[in-house]
Design an enzyme around this catalytic site. Sequence first.
Site, PDB file in Angstrom:
ATOM      1  N   TYR A 299     107.402  72.552 -31.646  1.00 26.50           N
ATOM      2  CA  TYR A 299     108.703  72.648 -30.841  1.00 26.50           C
ATOM      3  C   TYR A 299     109.222  73.958 -31.091  1.00 26.50           C
ATOM      4  O   TYR A 299     110.159  74.333 -30.560  1.00 26.50           O
ATOM      5  CB  TYR A 299     109.760  71.542 -31.778  1.00 26.50           C
ATOM      6  CG  TYR A 299     109.299  70.267 -31.301  1.00 26.50           C
ATOM      7  CD1 TYR A 299     109.917  69.526 -30.204  1.00 26.50           C
ATOM      8  CD2 TYR A 299     108.288  69.513 -31.903  1.00 26.50           C
ATOM      9  CE1 TYR A 299     109.691  68.442 -29.825  1.00 26.50           C
ATOM     10  CE2 TYR A 299     108.125  68.339 -31.543  1.00 26.50           C
ATOM     11  CZ  TYR A 299     108.761  67.665 -30.528  1.00 26.50           C
ATOM     12  OH  TYR A 299     108.516  66.399 -30.140  1.00 26.50           O
TER      13      TYR A 299
ATOM     14  N   GLU B 148     104.797  55.561 -27.060  1.00 26.10           N
ATOM     15  CA  GLU B 148     106.062  55.054 -27.581  1.00 26.10           C
ATOM     16  C   GLU B 148     107.063  55.188 -26.413  1.00 26.10           C
ATOM     17  O   GLU B 148     106.983  56.083 -25.329  1.00 26.10           O
ATOM     18  CB  GLU B 148     106.592  55.961 -28.607  1.00 26.10           C
ATOM     19  CG  GLU B 148     106.607  57.409 -28.402  1.00 26.10           C
ATOM     20  CD  GLU B 148     107.833  57.989 -29.005  1.00 26.10           C
ATOM     21  OE1 GLU B 148     108.435  57.642 -29.875  1.00 26.10           O
ATOM     22  OE2 GLU B 148     108.156  59.383 -28.741  1.00 26.10           O
TER      23      GLU B 148
ATOM     24  N   ASP C 109     106.301  57.873 -23.480  1.00 31.12           N
ATOM     25  CA  ASP C 109     105.430  59.022 -23.817  1.00 31.12           C
ATOM     26  C   ASP C 109     103.920  58.480 -23.759  1.00 31.12           C
ATOM     27  O   ASP C 109     103.741  57.249 -24.204  1.00 31.12           O
ATOM     28  CB  ASP C 109     105.601  59.571 -25.026  1.00 31.12           C
ATOM     29  CG  ASP C 109     106.914  60.294 -25.398  1.00 31.12           C
ATOM     30  OD1 ASP C 109     107.593  60.902 -24.428  1.00 31.12           O
ATOM     31  OD2 ASP C 109     107.353  60.764 -26.515  1.00 31.12           O
TER      32      ASP C 109
ATOM     33  N   SER D 113     110.386  63.135 -32.549  1.00 35.39           N
ATOM     34  CA  SER D 113     110.191  64.696 -32.753  1.00 35.39           C
ATOM     35  C   SER D 113     109.180  64.873 -33.405  1.00 35.39           C
ATOM     36  O   SER D 113     108.795  65.952 -34.318  1.00 35.39           O
ATOM     37  CB  SER D 113     111.368  65.259 -33.306  1.00 35.39           C
ATOM     38  OG  SER D 113     112.547  65.194 -32.487  1.00 35.39           O
TER      39      SER D 113
ATOM     40  N   GLY E 117     115.908  63.205 -25.523  1.00 33.81           N
ATOM     41  CA  GLY E 117     116.909  64.182 -25.698  1.00 33.81           C
ATOM     42  C   GLY E 117     117.380  64.787 -24.295  1.00 33.81           C
ATOM     43  O   GLY E 117     116.911  64.464 -23.096  1.00 33.81           O
TER      44      GLY E 117
ATOM     45  N   ASN F 132     111.242  56.173 -25.865  1.00 30.87           N
ATOM     46  CA  ASN F 132     112.261  56.591 -26.468  1.00 30.87           C
ATOM     47  C   ASN F 132     113.658  56.232 -25.890  1.00 30.87           C
ATOM     48  O   ASN F 132     113.764  56.386 -24.330  1.00 30.87           O
ATOM     49  CB  ASN F 132     112.446  58.248 -26.452  1.00 30.87           C
ATOM     50  CG  ASN F 132     111.076  58.769 -27.157  1.00 30.87           C
ATOM     51  OD1 ASN F 132     111.131  58.849 -28.478  1.00 30.87           O
ATOM     52  ND2 ASN F 132     110.131  59.124 -26.201  1.00 30.87           N
TER      53      ASN F 132
ATOM     54  N   GLU G 187     117.231  64.130 -36.688  1.00 23.73           N
ATOM     55  CA  GLU G 187     117.235  64.588 -35.479  1.00 23.73           C
ATOM     56  C   GLU G 187     118.601  65.031 -35.216  1.00 23.73           C
ATOM     57  O   GLU G 187     118.815  65.173 -33.789  1.00 23.73           O
ATOM     58  CB  GLU G 187     116.827  63.627 -34.495  1.00 23.73           C
ATOM     59  CG  GLU G 187     115.111  63.516 -34.493  1.00 23.73           C
ATOM     60  CD  GLU G 187     114.537  62.233 -34.003  1.00 23.73           C
ATOM     61  OE1 GLU G 187     114.340  62.179 -32.803  1.00 23.73           O
ATOM     62  OE2 GLU G 187     114.258  61.202 -34.597  1.00 23.73           O
TER      63      GLU G 187
ATOM     64  N   ARG H 206     112.483  57.373 -21.956  1.00 23.54           N
ATOM     65  CA  ARG H 206     111.359  58.278 -21.738  1.00 23.54           C
ATOM     66  C   ARG H 206     110.249  57.457 -22.399  1.00 23.54           C
ATOM     67  O   ARG H 206     110.307  57.134 -23.415  1.00 23.54           O
ATOM     68  CB  ARG H 206     111.396  59.440 -22.119  1.00 23.54           C
ATOM     69  CG  ARG H 206     110.719  60.542 -21.530  1.00 23.54           C
ATOM     70  CD  ARG H 206     110.569  61.877 -22.548  1.00 23.54           C
ATOM     71  NE  ARG H 206     110.105  61.954 -23.605  1.00 23.54           N
ATOM     72  CZ  ARG H 206     110.462  62.258 -24.834  1.00 23.54           C
ATOM     73  NH1 ARG H 206     111.684  62.888 -24.947  1.00 23.54           N
ATOM     74  NH2 ARG H 206     109.700  62.366 -26.003  1.00 23.54           N
TER      75      ARG H 206
HETATM   76  N1  LIG Z   1      97.268  58.375 -30.704  1.00 22.90           N
HETATM   77  C1  LIG Z   1      97.503  59.397 -30.489  1.00 22.90           C
HETATM   78  N2  LIG Z   1      96.414  60.089 -29.807  1.00 22.90           N
HETATM   79  C2  LIG Z   1      96.699  61.497 -29.570  1.00 22.90           C
HETATM   80  N3  LIG Z   1      97.814  62.089 -29.771  1.00 22.90           N
HETATM   81  C3  LIG Z   1      98.922  61.606 -30.264  1.00 22.90           C
HETATM   82  C4  LIG Z   1      98.751  60.032 -30.723  1.00 22.90           C
HETATM   83  N4  LIG Z   1      99.837  59.710 -31.290  1.00 22.90           N
HETATM   84  C5  LIG Z   1     100.741  60.687 -31.025  1.00 22.90           C
HETATM   85  N5  LIG Z   1      99.902  61.894 -30.722  1.00 22.90           N
HETATM   86  C6  LIG Z   1     100.750  63.319 -30.479  1.00 22.90           C
HETATM   87  O1  LIG Z   1     101.898  63.220 -31.384  1.00 22.90           O
HETATM   88  C7  LIG Z   1     102.999  63.427 -30.617  1.00 22.90           C
HETATM   89  C8  LIG Z   1     104.052  62.596 -31.033  1.00 22.90           C
HETATM   90  O2  LIG Z   1     103.774  61.287 -31.275  1.00 22.90           O
HETATM   91  P1  LIG Z   1     104.907  59.894 -30.731  1.00 22.90           P
HETATM   92  O3  LIG Z   1     104.162  58.771 -30.889  1.00 22.90           O
HETATM   93  O4  LIG Z   1     105.346  60.257 -29.237  1.00 22.90           O
HETATM   94  O5  LIG Z   1     105.836  60.064 -31.668  1.00 22.90           O
HETATM   95  P2  LIG Z   1     107.286  61.046 -31.793  1.00 22.90           P
HETATM   96  O6  LIG Z   1     107.379  61.380 -30.586  1.00 22.90           O
HETATM   97  O7  LIG Z   1     108.159  59.706 -31.853  1.00 22.90           O
HETATM   98  O8  LIG Z   1     107.160  61.629 -32.843  1.00 22.90           O
HETATM   99  C9  LIG Z   1     102.707  62.941 -29.251  1.00 22.90           C
HETATM  100  O9  LIG Z   1     103.455  63.556 -28.158  1.00 22.90           O
HETATM  101  C10 LIG Z   1     101.139  63.476 -29.353  1.00 22.90           C
HETATM  102  O10 LIG Z   1     101.116  64.799 -29.077  1.00 22.90           O
HETATM  103 MG   LIG Z   2     107.061  60.959 -28.545  1.00 27.12          MG
END
Ligand SMILES: Nc1ncnc2c1ncn2[C@@H]1O[C@H](COP(=O)(O)OP(=O)(O)O)[C@@H](O)[C@H]1O
Ligand SMILES: [Mg+2]
Length: 319
Positions: free
Chosen positions: A222, A276, A263, A150, A282, A278, A14, A261
């Site tokens: 992205y 998760e 999510d 990301s 960002g 963060n 990143e 943040r």
């Molecule tokens: N269990 C889940 N169900 C639905 N969508 C998911 C799930 N896990 C991840 N996602 C999708 O993937 C994206 C990234 O996942 P995340 O766990 O936030 O990891 P990171 O942002 O660290 O890469 C989320 O913003 C969402 O769009």
């Molecule tokens: Mg995320």
Amino acid sequence: MTRVAVLKGGRSLERGVSLSSGARVEDALERLGHDVVAVDVGADLLERLRDGACEIAFIALHGPGGEDGTVQELLEVLEIPYTGSGVGACARCSDKVNAKHVLRDAGLPTPDWVAFSESALRELGAGNALGAIVQRLEFPLVVKPASHGSALGIKFARSAADVPAALVAAFSYDHKVLLERHVEGRELAISILGRPAGEPEALPIVEAIPRGQDFYDFAARYDIGATTFECPAQLAPALAARAQEIALAAYSVLGCYGFARVDMILAHDGEPQILELNPIPGLTETSLLPQAADAAGIEFDELVERILESARVRSLQAH
Ligand SMILES: Nc1ncnc2c1ncn2[C@@H]1O[C@H](COP(=O)(O)OP(=O)(O)O)[C@@H](O)[C@H]1O
Ligand SMILES: [Mg+2]
């Protein structure tokens, strides 16, 4: 005026986002009248900090190394105050599996999951349990590396046939991966900002609305225009308040400080499911925390000053 080292770049995947976050923070600090030392983090970090005679480090790093407690630990040893969460919170948040355990133990909602390590696959034959695992979680599944952000290494598996390739992809980013139940719903990001004196506050909610439907490609995600962001998200006030309350509880139980943040997916049944946290989200022109702050009437420079102030407050409390 404070002499602030802005730590940015580093070697994580990143790096690019971090360089943008760092540059924007530097501009804000200069406008605020601080003395800025820009540090692209590398093997000479200690010398740079020492030679720069920095009073505070503003950590604008994302991903492993910068967001997982490593840099924070070094700064503790050097007794240089720094922005954001401490070592423990960074370590807990940067490993999604550990964070999910903390959340579940605290009774906070996070999608059901099973974690896998490379060694469990190799030495314990855990691959033979895959059938039972996918039966428990049901398809579709989300396969992701425990660390990184990301959306790196994240794949959706619609059926058993998709799982091996998704695992291989996730294992290329980390030796630990998780298979997580896919939650259908609205994607929300809730930024939390500490108050120099008082409880942290949840900022207005940002909703990420994908343009394409169903499963969308993360590489495209992205790219400009692949996702639109709405802030404040259009949610019934009671629903928004509950999501913010859960985000604040997650921030607190993981021991975050300064800002973070959260999510989450707001499932169709109305239950927010935390994906998760963060610890260093960002801070670029298009990032979600600055957008949320702006919606709360907190301009970027003020946001940066507040984050800096919380670092000062913590260091004063520690001494
Ligand atoms: N269990 C889940 N169900 C639905 N969508 C998911 C799930 N896990 C991840 N996602 C999708 O993937 C994206 C990234 O996942 P995340 O766990 O936030 O990891 P990171 O942002 O660290 O890469 C989320 O913003 C969402 O769009
Ligand atoms: Mg995320």
